[in-house]
Write a protein that holds these residues in place. Structure first.
Motif, PDB file in Angstrom:
ATOM      1  N   SER A   4       0.850  -1.191   0.000  1.00 15.43           N
ATOM      2  CA  SER A   4       0.000   0.000   0.000  1.00 15.43           C
ATOM      3  C   SER A   4       0.885   1.240   0.000  1.00 15.43           C
ATOM      4  N   PRO A   5       0.707   2.101  -0.975  1.00 15.36           N
ATOM      5  CA  PRO A   5       1.516   3.324  -1.032  1.00 15.36           C
ATOM      6  C   PRO A   5       1.098   4.330   0.043  1.00 15.36           C
ATOM      7  N   LYS A  31      -3.139   2.940   8.487  1.00 13.03           N
ATOM      8  CA  LYS A  31      -3.898   3.056   7.240  1.00 13.03           C
ATOM      9  C   LYS A  31      -4.555   4.429   7.222  1.00 13.03           C
ATOM     10  N   CYS A  32      -4.736   4.992   6.058  1.00 10.30           N
ATOM     11  CA  CYS A  32      -5.303   6.336   5.929  1.00 10.30           C
ATOM     12  C   CYS A  32      -6.802   6.313   6.226  1.00 10.30           C
ATOM     13  N   ALA A  33      -7.210   7.043   7.246  1.00  3.55           N
ATOM     14  CA  ALA A  33      -8.622   7.103   7.614  1.00  3.55           C
ATOM     15  C   ALA A  33      -9.451   7.760   6.514  1.00  3.55           C
ATOM     16  N   GLY A  34      -8.887   8.711   5.793  1.00  7.97           N
ATOM     17  CA  GLY A  34      -9.599   9.349   4.685  1.00  7.97           C
ATOM     18  C   GLY A  34      -9.881   8.360   3.563  1.00  7.97           C
ATOM     19  N   CYS A  35      -8.897   7.571   3.220  1.00 11.47           N
ATOM     20  CA  CYS A  35      -9.087   6.540   2.188  1.00 11.47           C
ATOM     21  C   CYS A  35     -10.073   5.478   2.669  1.00 11.47           C
ATOM     22  N   ASP A  54     -11.368  -5.280   9.768  1.00  9.91           N
ATOM     23  CA  ASP A  54     -10.473  -4.332   9.107  1.00  9.91           C
ATOM     24  C   ASP A  54      -9.628  -4.916   7.984  1.00  9.91           C
ATOM     25  N   SER A  55      -9.806  -6.195   7.665  1.00  6.11           N
ATOM     26  CA  SER A  55      -9.047  -6.759   6.540  1.00  6.11           C
ATOM     27  C   SER A  55      -9.449  -6.092   5.221  1.00  6.11           C
ATOM     28  N   VAL A  56     -10.617  -5.461   5.189  1.00  9.45           N
ATOM     29  CA  VAL A  56     -11.070  -4.733   3.996  1.00  9.45           C
ATOM     30  C   VAL A  56     -10.117  -3.580   3.657  1.00  9.45           C
ATOM     31  N   LEU A  57      -9.339  -3.152   4.626  1.00  7.74           N
ATOM     32  CA  LEU A  57      -8.444  -2.006   4.441  1.00  7.74           C
ATOM     33  C   LEU A  57      -7.089  -2.395   3.856  1.00  7.74           C
ATOM     34  N   ASP A  58      -6.918  -3.645   3.519  1.00  5.18           N
ATOM     35  CA  ASP A  58      -5.633  -4.136   3.017  1.00  5.18           C
ATOM     36  C   ASP A  58      -5.091  -3.327   1.846  1.00  5.18           C
ATOM     37  N   SER A  59      -5.958  -2.925   0.930  1.00  5.24           N
ATOM     38  CA  SER A  59      -5.488  -2.289  -0.300  1.00  5.24           C
ATOM     39  C   SER A  59      -5.406  -0.766  -0.233  1.00  5.24           C
ATOM     40  N   ILE A  60      -5.839  -0.150   0.861  1.00  2.00           N
ATOM     41  CA  ILE A  60      -5.792   1.311   0.906  1.00  2.00           C
ATOM     42  C   ILE A  60      -4.422   1.805   1.345  1.00  2.00           C
ATOM     43  N   SER A  61      -4.176   3.059   1.083  1.00  2.73           N
ATOM     44  CA  SER A  61      -2.879   3.673   1.365  1.00  2.73           C
ATOM     45  C   SER A  61      -2.636   3.878   2.858  1.00  2.73           C
ATOM     46  N   TYR A  62      -1.383   4.043   3.173  1.00  2.02           N
ATOM     47  CA  TYR A  62      -0.965   4.399   4.528  1.00  2.02           C
ATOM     48  C   TYR A  62      -0.902   5.913   4.644  1.00  2.02           C
ATOM     49  N   ASP A  72      -8.448   5.625  13.896  1.00  2.68           N
ATOM     50  CA  ASP A  72      -8.989   4.298  13.607  1.00  2.68           C
ATOM     51  C   ASP A  72      -9.600   4.266  12.205  1.00  2.68           C
ATOM     52  N   ALA A  73      -8.887   3.657  11.279  1.00  2.00           N
ATOM     53  CA  ALA A  73      -9.318   3.616   9.885  1.00  2.00           C
ATOM     54  C   ALA A  73     -10.574   2.768   9.695  1.00  2.00           C
TER      55      ALA A  73
END
Length: 91
Positions: A4-5, A31-35, A54-62, A72-73
């Protein structure tokens, strides 16, 4: 877990995210809360079932910048989902 970029979007400084709870846990840490909010919104408007963890957040940016730092993302994801559903009820 995929690569994740770093997020460079302006939402990192949105004061809305300052009210999110702090999070220094494991998987979704940094992980980016905005993303995450945008992902939750996207899922709701496209009829994708809300994620249960929160595994759904795997592909979002940091991101560790601005208002999203240490937030808390997964809560942001849920907020985005709820927000999109609330707009649909108004329409």
């Amino acid at each position: 877990m995929g690569y994740s970029p770093i997020c460079h979007k302006a939402h990192r400084y949105d004061v809305h995210f300052e009210s999110l709870p702090e999070y220094q846990g494991t998987f979704s840490r940094h992980k980016c809360a905005g993303c995450a909010f945008e992902l939750g919104y996207f899922h709701a408007v496209n009829g994708i079932p809300k994620a249960i963890d929160d595994s759904v957040l795997d592909s979002i940016s940091y991101s560790q910048a601005g208002s999203v730092r240490h937030k808390d993302a997964f809560t942001a994801y849920n907020d985005g989902y709820k927000f999109a559903l609330s707009l649909a009820k108004v329409a």
